[in-house]
Design a protein around this motif. Sequence first.
Motif, PDB file in Angstrom:
ATOM      1  N   THR A 169      -1.265  -2.493   2.621  1.00 43.10           N
ATOM      2  CA  THR A 169      -0.537  -2.338   1.360  1.00 43.10           C
ATOM      3  C   THR A 169       0.927  -2.735   1.522  1.00 43.10           C
ATOM      4  OG1 THR A 169       0.055  -0.072   1.910  1.00 43.10           O
ATOM      5  CG2 THR A 169      -2.007  -0.396   0.692  1.00 43.10           C
ATOM      6  N   LEU A 170       1.584  -2.940   0.389  1.00 42.56           N
ATOM      7  CA  LEU A 170       3.007  -3.265   0.382  1.00 42.56           C
ATOM      8  C   LEU A 170       3.793  -2.159   1.091  1.00 42.56           C
ATOM      9  CD1 LEU A 170       5.434  -4.929  -0.566  1.00 42.56           C
ATOM     10  CD2 LEU A 170       5.346  -3.698  -2.736  1.00 42.56           C
ATOM     11  N   GLU A 171       3.440  -0.925   0.768  1.00 39.16           N
ATOM     12  CA  GLU A 171       4.145   0.219   1.355  1.00 39.16           C
ATOM     13  C   GLU A 171       4.046   0.211   2.887  1.00 39.16           C
ATOM     14  OE1 GLU A 171       2.430   3.872   0.123  1.00 39.16           O
ATOM     15  OE2 GLU A 171       3.959   5.104   1.102  1.00 39.16           O
ATOM     16  N   ARG A 172       2.839  -0.065   3.357  1.00 39.87           N
ATOM     17  CA  ARG A 172       2.615  -0.072   4.797  1.00 39.87           C
ATOM     18  C   ARG A 172       3.352  -1.240   5.455  1.00 39.87           C
ATOM     19  NH1 ARG A 172      -0.195   3.395   7.516  1.00 39.87           N
ATOM     20  NH2 ARG A 172      -0.939   2.660   9.521  1.00 39.87           N
ATOM     21  N   TYR A 173       3.353  -2.358   4.775  1.00 42.12           N
ATOM     22  CA  TYR A 173       4.067  -3.527   5.277  1.00 42.12           C
ATOM     23  C   TYR A 173       5.566  -3.232   5.413  1.00 42.12           C
ATOM     24  CZ  TYR A 173       6.693  -7.869   4.923  1.00 42.12           C
ATOM     25  OH  TYR A 173       7.614  -8.863   5.114  1.00 42.12           O
ATOM     26  N   LEU A 174       6.138  -2.622   4.377  1.00 45.33           N
ATOM     27  CA  LEU A 174       7.574  -2.321   4.407  1.00 45.33           C
ATOM     28  C   LEU A 174       7.894  -1.318   5.520  1.00 45.33           C
ATOM     29  CD1 LEU A 174       8.383  -2.142   0.587  1.00 45.33           C
ATOM     30  CD2 LEU A 174       9.037  -3.945   2.202  1.00 45.33           C
ATOM     31  N   ARG A 175       7.000  -0.367   5.711  1.00 42.93           N
ATOM     32  CA  ARG A 175       7.179   0.614   6.780  1.00 42.93           C
ATOM     33  C   ARG A 175       7.211  -0.085   8.137  1.00 42.93           C
ATOM     34  NH1 ARG A 175       9.356   4.576   8.985  1.00 42.93           N
ATOM     35  NH2 ARG A 175       8.147   5.856  10.388  1.00 42.93           N
ATOM     36  N   ARG A 176       6.311  -1.035   8.315  1.00 43.88           N
ATOM     37  CA  ARG A 176       6.262  -1.777   9.575  1.00 43.88           C
ATOM     38  C   ARG A 176       7.576  -2.553   9.807  1.00 43.88           C
ATOM     39  NH1 ARG A 176       3.235  -7.043   9.232  1.00 43.88           N
ATOM     40  NH2 ARG A 176       1.447  -5.828   8.533  1.00 43.88           N
ATOM     41  N   GLU A 178      10.501  -1.858   8.549  1.00 43.11           N
ATOM     42  CA  GLU A 178      11.564  -0.891   8.850  1.00 43.11           C
ATOM     43  C   GLU A 178      11.563  -0.566  10.336  1.00 43.11           C
ATOM     44  OE1 GLU A 178      12.013   1.791   4.789  1.00 43.11           O
ATOM     45  OE2 GLU A 178      11.435   2.740   6.679  1.00 43.11           O
TER      46      GLU A 178
END
Lengths: 328, 328
Positions: A169-176, A178
């Motif tokens: 997901t987008l959220e998981r991608y952004l977390r990665r 970060e």
Amino acid sequence: MNAVAATVEAVADAAGRHVRALMTSLEQRLAELAADHGEVLARHGGDTIAAGGKRLRPLVVFVAAGGIPGDGGRALVRAAAAVELVHSATLVHDDILDAADLRRGRPTVVASAGRAMATATGDLLFSRAFAELARNERRDEVRALSVASTALARGELLQRAEAFDVGVTLERYLRRCELKTAALFQAACELGALEGGADETRVGELAAFGRRIGLAFQLLDDVLDVSGPPGRTGKRRGADLLDGTVTLPLILARERSDDVAAFDLREIGGPAEAEALCDAIEATGAAEDARRLALEMVNEASATLPPLPTAQLHALHLIADGVVDRYA
Amino acid sequence: MNAVAATVEAVADAAGRHVRALMTSLEQRLAELAADHGEVLARHGGDTIAAGGKRLRPLVVFVAAGGIPGDGGRALVRAAAAVELVHSATLVHDDILDAADLRRGRPTVVASAGRAMATATGDLLFSRAFAELARNERRDEVRALSVASTALARGELLQRAEAFDVGVTLERYLRRCELKTAALFQAACELGALEGGADETRVGELAAFGRRIGLAFQLLDDVLDVSGPPGRTGKRRGADLLDGTVTLPLILARERSDDVAAFDLREIGGPAEAEALCDAIEATGAAEDARRLALEMVNEASATLPPLPTAQLHALHLIADGVVDRYA
């Protein structure tokens, strides 16, 4: 001179003469650290440090400090060196995993000395980073760097764990992003601010700036992998896709195109097919939208900066713009 | 129970009930750290921490402290956890380089998750070690651990650089052992002594003890590789020789036997030939003399201990003896 190197020059000009002096001291300190491992065995660690990147992260440390502290900047230079050492360590280990032959136009440690030496060299650089920073005798600085260093490793783990998983997901991608990139830019800002004598609020504000530009930096890196042009990036498009790394352009494109969504990354046969997938992603406008999101982050980073001396503010804006200009 | 585990038990008995309490707290803290990386991606780091070795190095930290400090030992437990994390990190990376399948009877990270995950897992453990220790807010402790961690990486580099070089001198061999093994035992003693409130002289004396038993530990490890018996070590003799690692028994044997001296490690065809070389080394008495040298080091370590409370002194002697008893 590439775009990042040009940014470093422009920022050094804008921030004032002291930043050039600090950059010179940094190179001296890194050279000393390299010489300190002068035994044949540690040659690769020394080479890696000495080979020199563009020193973007140390520059961020110096600009975040806003001036030369009372000790002549020695502690500040050590903090910047520590950040660069952690960055170098991750590059050496990444090159093992990617089986990369060249880095900064020179043979990688893994290419010239093998996996064993490269693993140990990366470990040495990690350890040297903390040894260098420990000399500053500031617990808050060690904490900032260890948090970032932990994040880098977690980001790398996450990337490998999620490889070929197009359902990311987008959220998981952004977390990665970060973890694997933004955390070290954040630490660079924190370390600079701490050495510059900033209060807790100001440290937090500069840390947020670092995190935002670091995130944008990674997003643009991922856009460049899809959009190139190879003439500027120096590598073929689609390298991430070949590795199974799912990035923002692909995530967005999958929502827009059934063809892209149906694609199984494991079935990419080689560089030509990866480039064809890049074309399909670009055709959906996803790469352009990912770039736009990165630009928004950079603008947000600049817009939310606190009141600071004009030269420092200008230099920070230039750093933020430089992150974007890599795409131009 | 193997010999080291028995030593840990005996020392915990001798040192007093507080050491058992600290060992329990250590396991709790390590379990918390493992859970803290509870995401699927960080499972391997957690597994590695949780799997548990014999916790010999944390035991050294606790005994060197000589009691439970005023904070209930929380900082001491963090120091011990940091030492164990650095040790675990090096094991994970060593297993990559050795392509090892099993460690402590369980699949290694590299075997179960591949080289990429194992590299990142080791990096994560390194970073967590410094993050954990940074919480103690003591610059001297961070310095001690970073010096040791740097030494470990340098020792590893040296070992790889000198692989298959049968001309390695005794001096160079001892230097390598100091780096790759003794430095972390030394740091374990330093961290314990610092948390125990020892003055500078006492910290130095305990550090010297740690360095000596660490050196003896490595020498005996190298003797065990030649002499076995496999029934006790759990692995075939000659593994070091197969890897091209030149150790003390070989160095001594080469001075005594032209046949051994003429041997080119690169020409060892397999485990059976490595075992035959072990026999040839043993026939010169070199393994026995190497063991004697290690015993002398351990005796020296015990004999030069400063005046300390009886229970602590007894426990330190047991640790020293335990290093030797691995051979029995």
